[in-house]
Design a protein around this motif. Structure first.
Motif, mmCIF file in Angstrom:
data_model
loop_
_atom_site.group_PDB
_atom_site.id
_atom_site.type_symbol
_atom_site.label_atom_id
_atom_site.label_comp_id
_atom_site.label_asym_id
_atom_site.label_seq_id
_atom_site.Cartn_x
_atom_site.Cartn_y
_atom_site.Cartn_z
ATOM 1 N N LEU A 1 -72.961 -5.240 41.958
ATOM 2 C CA LEU A 1 -71.107 -5.153 41.470
ATOM 3 C C LEU A 1 -70.564 -5.163 42.619
ATOM 4 O O LEU A 1 -69.256 -6.003 42.609
ATOM 5 C CB LEU A 1 -71.849 -3.606 41.707
ATOM 6 C CG LEU A 1 -72.470 -3.676 39.838
ATOM 7 C CD1 LEU A 1 -72.734 -2.129 39.775
ATOM 8 C CD2 LEU A 1 -71.935 -4.053 38.762
ATOM 9 N N GLU A 2 -70.536 -5.162 44.033
ATOM 10 C CA GLU A 2 -69.223 -5.042 45.015
ATOM 11 C C GLU A 2 -69.312 -6.549 46.218
ATOM 12 O O GLU A 2 -69.963 -6.688 46.419
ATOM 13 C CB GLU A 2 -69.921 -4.106 46.361
ATOM 14 C CG GLU A 2 -68.959 -3.596 47.391
ATOM 15 C CD GLU A 2 -67.735 -3.557 47.102
ATOM 16 O OE1 GLU A 2 -66.428 -4.464 47.731
ATOM 17 O OE2 GLU A 2 -67.006 -2.581 46.289
ATOM 18 N N ALA A 3 -68.377 -6.729 45.298
ATOM 19 C CA ALA A 3 -67.769 -8.366 46.398
ATOM 20 C C ALA A 3 -67.973 -8.440 47.615
ATOM 21 O O ALA A 3 -67.283 -9.063 48.504
ATOM 22 C CB ALA A 3 -66.911 -9.422 45.445
ATOM 23 N N MET A 4 -66.760 -7.418 48.504
ATOM 24 C CA MET A 4 -66.727 -6.969 49.638
ATOM 25 C C MET A 4 -66.853 -6.703 50.738
ATOM 26 O O MET A 4 -66.898 -5.325 51.566
ATOM 27 C CB MET A 4 -65.028 -6.456 49.541
ATOM 28 C CG MET A 4 -63.999 -6.828 48.666
ATOM 29 S SD MET A 4 -62.834 -5.659 48.562
ATOM 30 C CE MET A 4 -62.032 -6.083 50.698
ATOM 31 N N ALA A 5 -68.510 -6.822 50.754
ATOM 32 C CA ALA A 5 -69.794 -6.343 50.873
ATOM 33 C C ALA A 5 -70.697 -7.174 51.843
ATOM 34 O O ALA A 5 -70.974 -8.069 50.683
ATOM 35 C CB ALA A 5 -70.091 -5.113 50.686
ATOM 36 N N ALA A 6 -71.650 -7.644 52.513
ATOM 37 C CA ALA A 6 -72.412 -8.124 52.569
ATOM 38 C C ALA A 6 -73.950 -7.602 52.166
ATOM 39 O O ALA A 6 -73.995 -5.908 52.900
ATOM 40 C CB ALA A 6 -72.904 -8.642 54.413
ATOM 41 N N PHE A 7 -75.160 -7.937 52.191
ATOM 42 C CA PHE A 7 -76.142 -7.347 51.909
ATOM 43 C C PHE A 7 -77.403 -8.308 52.692
ATOM 44 O O PHE A 7 -77.636 -9.591 52.771
ATOM 45 C CB PHE A 7 -76.517 -7.348 49.818
ATOM 46 C CG PHE A 7 -75.085 -6.155 49.900
ATOM 47 C CD1 PHE A 7 -75.714 -5.383 49.545
ATOM 48 C CD2 PHE A 7 -74.246 -6.662 49.356
ATOM 49 C CE1 PHE A 7 -75.044 -4.599 48.283
ATOM 50 C CE2 PHE A 7 -73.030 -6.217 48.518
ATOM 51 C CZ PHE A 7 -73.950 -4.845 48.368
ATOM 52 N N ARG A 8 -78.375 -7.696 53.073
ATOM 53 C CA ARG A 8 -79.820 -8.281 53.087
ATOM 54 C C ARG A 8 -81.242 -7.728 52.835
ATOM 55 O O ARG A 8 -80.726 -6.141 52.330
ATOM 56 C CB ARG A 8 -79.795 -7.985 55.160
ATOM 57 C CG ARG A 8 -80.179 -6.646 55.653
ATOM 58 C CD ARG A 8 -79.585 -6.847 56.523
ATOM 59 N NE ARG A 8 -80.013 -8.144 57.999
ATOM 60 C CZ ARG A 8 -81.516 -7.306 58.006
ATOM 61 N NH1 ARG A 8 -81.700 -6.266 58.302
ATOM 62 N NH2 ARG A 8 -82.009 -8.678 58.818
ATOM 63 N N ARG A 9 -82.388 -8.356 53.220
ATOM 64 C CA ARG A 9 -83.562 -6.879 52.231
ATOM 65 C C ARG A 9 -84.195 -7.464 53.727
ATOM 66 O O ARG A 9 -84.749 -8.283 54.588
ATOM 67 C CB ARG A 9 -84.305 -8.645 51.670
ATOM 68 C CG ARG A 9 -83.800 -8.602 50.208
ATOM 69 C CD ARG A 9 -83.973 -9.065 48.577
ATOM 70 N NE ARG A 9 -85.869 -8.233 48.715
ATOM 71 C CZ ARG A 9 -86.476 -9.089 48.149
ATOM 72 N NH1 ARG A 9 -86.426 -10.165 47.744
ATOM 73 N NH2 ARG A 9 -88.284 -8.287 47.755
#
Length: 553
Positions: free
Chosen positions: A283-291
Motif C-alpha cells: 500500500l505505502e508508496a513513499m517508503a522502501a522495503f526489504r526482506r
C-alpha cells in the motif's frame, strides 16, 4: 472567525532566497515554483504536510499518463500549475478546508462530546502524561493557546505520527496503535523547487481505472468524505492512495476561544481513530522495503526501511535507489557461501514508487539522466512502550538518476560491498571497546550491551558525506559506462582511514598505564588485523565485478 486552509497562510515554506514564510494550500500549488521546499517545526511535521499537499495535488490534477505529467512539469515555466482545475476543486470542496467549521471541520470529528483536554496533547514537544520531555514542563492543568495556523500544522502531524498507548476514550476504547507514519521512513524526492518536488512524488492517478495499484474508484482524501467520521474507532483497508496519504488514525476536535477579537485554539479532544488493515508493503508508496536475511539462508517478511539513531539511512541505498526488478534480487541463487549470504548479497526489495516513475520519465526525455535529486527521509522513533517520542530524524541521500535506471545487478553488489565494509569496521571498533571493558569489569548487562559506545558515536556520523560522494561518482560511472568499482575503491580507502583514525584516538585519547595500556594495545592490534582482513575481502569482492561481463549472471 473562520480559518480556511485553502487560502489562509499556514504551510511553512523556504523561499528561493532562503527566507521563510507561511502560505495557503492554493498558493502552494498555483505558485509552487516560487518556493524551495516545505519545512515544518519537526521532521514529522514536514513529512505529514507533504503527504496532505500531495493528496490534494493528486485530486486536483489527476496525472493519468506521461503526457499529462509532462504538461504539469512544464507548467512551472508557464506561470505555475493550471488555475482552472484548482478553482473547480475549490468551488466543490473549499468549505471542507475550514478548520473551525461547525459541521465539517478539516480533518476532525465534530461528533466528539468529550471535555477538551490541554492543547499540549497535540503538540509533540509538550510534556503530557507519559510523553515526558526534557525541556518542556507543561503540566496537565495548563492549556497553552495556539494560533489557528499552528494548530492546523499539529493537527495534520498528529494524525500521521501520534504515539501509541492509552488515549482519552470516546466511550470505552482507550488503546490505540501509533500513527501510520511511525511504521516507516517517509521518503520525499526533492527537486530544485516545491513545484518539482510535488511532480516528482506524484504517481499516475486515476481511481476509476485503479491507478495506482490498489486504488479503488472510491478513493478520496479524508476531507472529501460525504460524512465526517463516526467518533467510534474502527478498522478498515485503505480506499486508495489519497485515502492512505490522509489516514485518520485519531478522532480529533479542536476547541476555541476568542481573545481580543482573535480565535485561538485552547483545547483538544483526541481519541483512538481508524486502524489500517492490510499489508503496508502493498500500500505505502513513499517508503522502501526489504526482506531481511534470516538463519538458514532464508528471507523474512518485507520490512520498511526506517531511520536509526546513529547509523545513517544511506546503509539502505540498495533498497532506496535500485530497481525492484526480480532479476536483480534473484541473482543471489547459487551464490551463497556455506555460512550464509555473501557480504554484498542483496535482499528482495522494493523502492519508493516515485523512483520507478522517474526512471521511466527519462525515456520520454522529460528528465535528464545526469540529474541528481535528493531523497529526504523523515522518521520518528517512539520510546520502549510506544507512549512517548524518543527521537525525530531527517536524513538526505543523493539519488543520481543514472543509478535509478541502472540495469546491471553488478551495481547492487558494489553498493552492498561498500555498505558491508562500513558495517564490519563499525562492528570491529565496537568489539575492541567492549572487549577492553570486559577485561576490567564483570559481564555487561543487556542494557549496557545496547548502549552506544564512544567509538560508534565518533565513527558512524562521519561516513555520511563520503558515502554521498561515492553514490554520485558511482552514478557518473554508470552513466558513462566506466569502471564502477573505482568509486567503491575510493570509498573503501576513506572508510578504512576513518576507522583507523577512530581506533588511534581511542588508544591515545585516554591516560593508561601498566596493565590497562597493555590490554588496550592488544585489542588495538586485534582490530588492526581485522581491519586489514576486511579491506582485503572488500577489494577481492569488488574484483569480481570490475568488468561488465562479470557478476551479471
Amino acid at each position: 472567525m473562520g480559518f480556511n486552509l485553502f487560502t489562509e497562510p499556514w504551510l511553512p515554506v523556504v523561499c528561493l532566497d532562503g527566507s521563510r514564510q507561511e502560505i495557503g494550500l492554493a498558493e502552494a500549488l498555483s505558485n509552487a515554483g516560487a518556493y524551495r521546499r516545505l519545512a515544518g517545526t519537526t521532521p514529522t511535521m514536514t513529512a505529514a504536510l507533504h503527504r496532505v499537499l500531495l493528496a490534494l495535488a493528486h485530486r486536483v490534477y489527476q496525472p493519468l499518463n506521461a503526457a499529462r505529467w509532462a504538461e504539469l512539469w512544464q507548467a512551472q515555466a508557464d506561470g505555475g500549475l493550471p488555475q482552472a482545475e484548482l478553482a473547480n476543486y475549490r468551488d466543490e470542496y473549499g468549505e471542507r478546508f475550514e478548520l473551525f467549521h461547525p459541521h465539517t471541520p478539516f480533518f476532525q470529528c465534530p461528533a466528539l462530546d468529550n471535555a477538551p483536554a490541554t492543547t499540549a496533547k497535540l503538540v509533540a514537544y509538550r510534556a503530557t502524561g507519559s510523553n515526558r520531555t526534557l525541556f518542556d514542563h507543561t503540566t496537565a492543568d495548563q492549556r497553552p493557546l495556539l494560533q489557528p495556523a499552528e494548530a492546523a500544522r499539529w493537527l495534520v502531524t498528529t494524525q500521521a505520527y501520534d504515539t501509541s498507548g492509552t488515549k482519552q476514550p470516546y466511550r470505552t476504547e482507550r488503546s490505540a496503535e501509533g500513527g501510520l507514519g511511525n511504521r516507516f521512513g517517509c521518503v520525499v524526492v526533492e527537486g530544485a523547487t516545491l513545484h518539482e518536488t510535488l511532480l516528482l512524488n506524484m504517481q499516475f492517478y486515476r481511481p476509476e481505472v485503479e491507478l495506482p495499484v490498489r486504488t479503488t474508484a472510491q478513493d478520496r482524501p479524508v476531507w472529501e468524505a460525504t460524512q465526517p467520521p463516526d467518533p467510534e474507532p474502527d478498522a478498515r483497508p485503505p480506499l486508495g492512495w489519497t485515502d492512505l496519504l490522509t489516514w485518520p488514525s485519531r478522532r480529533i476536535l479542536l476547541s476555541t476561544s476568542d481573545k481580543a477579537g482573535a480565535t485561538l485554539v485552547d483545547g483538544v479532544v483526541l481519541t483512538p481513530g481508524t486502524r489500517m488493515e492490510g499489508n503496508l508493503v502493498d500500500l505505502e508508496a513513499m517508503a522502501a522495503f526489504r526482506r531481511p536475511w534470516l538463519k538458514g539462508n532464508k528471507q523474512g517478511n518485507f520490512k520498511p526501511v526506517s531511520l536509526d539513531e546513529l547509523r545513517g539511512v544511506w546503509r539502505h541505498s540498495q533498497e532506496l535507489l535500485l530497481s525492484s526488478d526480480p532479476r536483480w534480487w534473484n541473482t543471489w541463487r547459487g551464490r551463497m557461501r556455506a555460512t550464509g549470504p555473501l557480504p554484498a548479497q542483496e535482499p528482495q526489495r522494493q523502492r519508493p514508487a516515485a523512483l520507478d516513475h522517474i526512471a521511466e520519465l527519462v525515456e520520454d526525455g522529460l528528465i535528464a539522466e545526469d540529474t541528481v535529486y535528493t531523497l529526504r527521509i523523515f522518521g520518528q522513533q517512539l520510546g520502549d512502550q510506544g507512549g512517548d517520542t524518543y527521537a525525530w530524524y531527517e536524513e538526505a541521500v543523493p539519488a543520481p538518476v543514472a543509478l535509478l535506471r541502472a540495469e546491471s545487478a553488478r551495481v547492487g553488489y558494489i553498493i552492498g560491498y561498500a555498505v558491508s565494509l562500513a558495517s564490519d569496521l563499525g562492528a570491529g571498533l565496537k568489539l575492541m571497546e567492549r572487549q577492553y571493558s570486559a577485561d576490567f569489569h564483570s559481564e555487561l548487562t543487556k542494557d549496557q550491551e545496547k548502549k552506544l559506545t564512544d567509538l560508534e558515536i565518533w565513527y558512524w556520523p562521519r561516513l555520511t558525506a563520503p558515502f554521498a560522494t561515492f553514490l554520485r561518482e558511482l552514478g557518473e560511472a554508470v552513466r558513462h559506462a566506466t569502471d564502477e568499482t573505482e568509486p567503491a575503491e575510493r570509498w573503501g580507502t576513506a572508510v578504512v582511514e576513518l576507522a583507523d583514525k577512530a581506533a588511534w584516538q581511542w588508544l591515545e585519547g585516554a591516560p593508561r598505564r601498566d596493565r590497562s595500556l597493555l590490554t588496550a594495545s592488544a585489542h588495538f592490534d586485534d582490530f588492526q588485523r581485522a581491519k586489514y582482513q576486511l579491506h582485503r575481502i572488500f577489494r577481492g569482492g569488488l574484483a569480481r565485478y570490475s568488468a561488465p561481463d562479470q557478476g551479471d549472471a
